[in-house]
Motif scaffolding. Structure first.
Motif, PDB file in Angstrom:
ATOM      1  N   ILE A  53     -75.848 -47.482   6.503  1.00 55.76           N
ATOM      2  CA  ILE A  53     -76.649 -46.619   5.627  1.00 55.76           C
ATOM      3  C   ILE A  53     -76.793 -45.231   6.244  1.00 55.76           C
ATOM      4  N   LYS A  54     -77.079 -45.197   7.553  1.00 53.07           N
ATOM      5  CA  LYS A  54     -77.242 -43.906   8.231  1.00 53.07           C
ATOM      6  C   LYS A  54     -75.977 -43.066   8.105  1.00 53.07           C
ATOM      7  N   PHE A  55     -74.839 -43.716   8.253  1.00 51.90           N
ATOM      8  CA  PHE A  55     -73.566 -42.997   8.162  1.00 51.90           C
ATOM      9  C   PHE A  55     -73.451 -42.269   6.813  1.00 51.90           C
ATOM     10  N   TYR A  56     -73.709 -43.002   5.729  1.00 54.29           N
ATOM     11  CA  TYR A  56     -73.546 -42.384   4.404  1.00 54.29           C
ATOM     12  C   TYR A  56     -74.617 -41.335   4.135  1.00 54.29           C
ATOM     13  N   VAL A  57     -75.850 -41.656   4.481  1.00 53.80           N
ATOM     14  CA  VAL A  57     -76.928 -40.719   4.212  1.00 53.80           C
ATOM     15  C   VAL A  57     -76.712 -39.423   4.996  1.00 53.80           C
ATOM     16  N   GLN A  58     -76.348 -39.560   6.270  1.00 51.33           N
ATOM     17  CA  GLN A  58     -76.157 -38.359   7.091  1.00 51.33           C
ATOM     18  C   GLN A  58     -74.945 -37.542   6.677  1.00 51.33           C
ATOM     19  N   SER A  59     -73.947 -38.210   6.079  1.00 49.06           N
ATOM     20  CA  SER A  59     -72.781 -37.455   5.602  1.00 49.06           C
ATOM     21  C   SER A  59     -73.023 -36.888   4.209  1.00 49.06           C
ATOM     22  N   GLY A  60     -74.229 -37.140   3.662  1.00 45.98           N
ATOM     23  CA  GLY A  60     -74.536 -36.650   2.320  1.00 45.98           C
ATOM     24  C   GLY A  60     -73.764 -37.385   1.242  1.00 45.98           C
ATOM     25  N   LEU A  61     -73.308 -38.601   1.552  1.00 42.98           N
ATOM     26  CA  LEU A  61     -72.550 -39.379   0.564  1.00 42.98           C
ATOM     27  C   LEU A  61     -73.443 -40.442  -0.057  1.00 42.98           C
ATOM     28  N   LEU A  62     -73.060 -40.872  -1.257  1.00 43.66           N
ATOM     29  CA  LEU A  62     -73.771 -41.980  -1.890  1.00 43.66           C
ATOM     30  C   LEU A  62     -73.451 -43.264  -1.126  1.00 43.66           C
ATOM     31  N   VAL A  63     -74.462 -44.088  -0.910  1.00 41.27           N
ATOM     32  CA  VAL A  63     -74.222 -45.369  -0.263  1.00 41.27           C
ATOM     33  C   VAL A  63     -73.444 -46.254  -1.246  1.00 41.27           C
ATOM     34  N   PRO A  64     -72.297 -46.809  -0.843  1.00 43.23           N
ATOM     35  CA  PRO A  64     -71.507 -47.629  -1.766  1.00 43.23           C
ATOM     36  C   PRO A  64     -72.282 -48.842  -2.299  1.00 43.23           C
ATOM     37  N   ASP A  65     -71.953 -49.229  -3.521  1.00 40.54           N
ATOM     38  CA  ASP A  65     -72.667 -50.310  -4.208  1.00 40.54           C
ATOM     39  C   ASP A  65     -72.803 -51.575  -3.354  1.00 40.54           C
ATOM     40  N   GLU A  66     -71.720 -51.953  -2.676  1.00 43.49           N
ATOM     41  CA  GLU A  66     -71.733 -53.207  -1.910  1.00 43.49           C
ATOM     42  C   GLU A  66     -72.767 -53.147  -0.783  1.00 43.49           C
ATOM     43  N   ILE A  67     -72.889 -51.977  -0.164  1.00 45.50           N
ATOM     44  CA  ILE A  67     -73.855 -51.844   0.941  1.00 45.50           C
ATOM     45  C   ILE A  67     -75.284 -51.797   0.403  1.00 45.50           C
ATOM     46  N   VAL A  68     -75.463 -51.114  -0.725  1.00 44.35           N
ATOM     47  CA  VAL A  68     -76.789 -51.107  -1.358  1.00 44.35           C
ATOM     48  C   VAL A  68     -77.201 -52.550  -1.643  1.00 44.35           C
ATOM     49  N   PHE A  69     -76.259 -53.316  -2.162  1.00 47.00           N
ATOM     50  CA  PHE A  69     -76.620 -54.680  -2.549  1.00 47.00           C
ATOM     51  C   PHE A  69     -76.831 -55.583  -1.337  1.00 47.00           C
ATOM     52  N   ASN A  89     -75.585 -48.615 -11.945  1.00 48.19           N
ATOM     53  CA  ASN A  89     -74.299 -48.530 -12.644  1.00 48.19           C
ATOM     54  C   ASN A  89     -73.825 -49.953 -12.965  1.00 48.19           C
ATOM     55  N   LEU A  90     -72.762 -50.024 -13.724  1.00 48.79           N
ATOM     56  CA  LEU A  90     -72.279 -51.314 -14.206  1.00 48.79           C
ATOM     57  C   LEU A  90     -71.822 -52.224 -13.072  1.00 48.79           C
ATOM     58  N   ASN A  91     -71.176 -51.635 -12.078  1.00 44.30           N
ATOM     59  CA  ASN A  91     -70.716 -52.428 -10.936  1.00 44.30           C
ATOM     60  C   ASN A  91     -71.889 -53.105 -10.222  1.00 44.30           C
ATOM     61  N   GLN A  92     -72.977 -52.361 -10.016  1.00 45.31           N
ATOM     62  CA  GLN A  92     -74.165 -52.942  -9.380  1.00 45.31           C
ATOM     63  C   GLN A  92     -74.772 -54.038 -10.251  1.00 45.31           C
ATOM     64  N   ALA A  93     -74.749 -53.823 -11.567  1.00 43.80           N
ATOM     65  CA  ALA A  93     -75.289 -54.832 -12.483  1.00 43.80           C
ATOM     66  C   ALA A  93     -74.497 -56.130 -12.354  1.00 43.80           C
ATOM     67  N   LYS A  94     -73.209 -56.008 -12.166  1.00 46.48           N
ATOM     68  CA  LYS A  94     -72.380 -57.206 -12.047  1.00 46.48           C
ATOM     69  C   LYS A  94     -72.585 -57.913 -10.702  1.00 46.48           C
ATOM     70  N   LEU A  95     -72.779 -57.134  -9.646  1.00 38.70           N
ATOM     71  CA  LEU A  95     -73.098 -57.738  -8.340  1.00 38.70           C
ATOM     72  C   LEU A  95     -74.388 -58.548  -8.441  1.00 38.70           C
ATOM     73  N   LEU A  96     -75.368 -57.975  -9.131  1.00 44.93           N
ATOM     74  CA  LEU A  96     -76.651 -58.653  -9.297  1.00 44.93           C
ATOM     75  C   LEU A  96     -76.472 -59.953 -10.075  1.00 44.93           C
ATOM     76  N   GLU A  97     -75.712 -59.868 -11.144  1.00 49.45           N
ATOM     77  CA  GLU A  97     -75.516 -61.039 -11.990  1.00 49.45           C
ATOM     78  C   GLU A  97     -74.839 -62.187 -11.222  1.00 49.45           C
ATOM     79  N   SER A 179     -73.746 -46.899 -19.680  1.00 49.24           N
ATOM     80  CA  SER A 179     -73.119 -48.203 -19.828  1.00 49.24           C
ATOM     81  C   SER A 179     -74.117 -49.341 -19.583  1.00 49.24           C
ATOM     82  N   LEU A 180     -75.130 -49.083 -18.762  1.00 49.70           N
ATOM     83  CA  LEU A 180     -76.137 -50.119 -18.497  1.00 49.70           C
ATOM     84  C   LEU A 180     -77.005 -50.379 -19.725  1.00 49.70           C
ATOM     85  N   ILE A 181     -77.313 -49.304 -20.444  1.00 51.84           N
ATOM     86  CA  ILE A 181     -78.151 -49.442 -21.636  1.00 51.84           C
ATOM     87  C   ILE A 181     -77.442 -50.359 -22.634  1.00 51.84           C
TER      88      ILE A 181
END
Ligand SMILES: [Zn+2]
Length: 210
Positions: A53-69, A89-97, A179-181
């Motif tokens: 998480i630190k790597f992405y946050v410090q690089s100003g990048l979005l944390v990838p869905d898989e790491i968030v999950f 996003n839809l990808n995160q919704a599918k990980l959750l499901e 797409s989530l809506i």
């Protein structure tokens, strides 16, 4: 009572505030990725996820869905959750499901608000550069004009709360969540995010309790 809940809404819609109040009142587990990230980084536990998480946050990048999950799974109880800020996003919704493994969501509450109102709310935010406390010149003014109550330091407008940045955040949000809506349309309930905090809390509680 509904216990598997998602709050969906743009930045500035007040869903974080509502999630805190409603989860406290009804005994739901409030799960917000931002808070989980801060805790993981602060405690450096699990160290492996904290590093990522630190790597992405410090690089100003979005944390990838898989790491968030990965981070969310650490605290997610399949039978009791109020998710705020996830999925986005839809990808995160599918990980959750997949993770829920057949458990169905009870409701998705969508915080309806116009772009103009979001811009008005977010551009009224002021922050203390020293302690990070957030104020709002319309709704949560400091005691002395433009000075932090705690530090007496001049308040600033964060980059995130400048009008151009707000407009970009709204665009990104719309692109991701449109797409989530559609994905959740069968269990989606709209609420008017411009109602007073108290009346909105009551409305949401009655949706969850029904
Ligand atoms: Zn301060």
């Amino acid at each position: 009572m509904k216990t598997k809940i998602i709050f969906l809404g743009p930045p500035g819609s007040g869903k974080g505030t509502q999630a805190q109040m409603v989860s406290k009142d009804l005994g739901l587990n409030h799960i917000s990725p931002g808070e989980i990230f801060r805790r993981i980084i602060k405690e450096n536990n699990p160290a492996e996820i904290a590093e990522k998480i630190k790597f992405y946050v410090q690089s100003g990048l979005l944390v990838p869905d898989e790491i968030v999950f990965e981070a969310i799974k650490l605290v997610l109880d399949k039978k009791n959750f109020l998710l705020d800020g996830f999925p986005r996003n839809l990808n995160q919704a599918k990980l959750l499901e997949e993770f829920l493994d057949g458990e169905l969501l009870d409701v998705v509450i969508y915080f309806n608000i116009s772009d103009e109102e979001i811009i008005k709310r977010l551009s009224s935010r002021r922050s203390c550069p020293k302690c990070g406390r957030i104020y709002n010149i319309l709704t949560l003014r400091p005691k002395k004009e433009n000075l932090c109550d705690d530090c007496e330091v001049e308040l600033i407008i964060r980059e995130d709360d400048k009008i151009e940045t707000i407009k970009k955040r709204i665009e990104v949000y719309k692109k991701e969540t449109a797409s989530l809506i559609d994905y959740y349309k069968k269990i989606l309930i709209d609420v008017d995010a411009t109602e007073s905090i108290e009346s909105l809390t009551n409305k949401i509680k009655s949706i969850i309790l029904s």
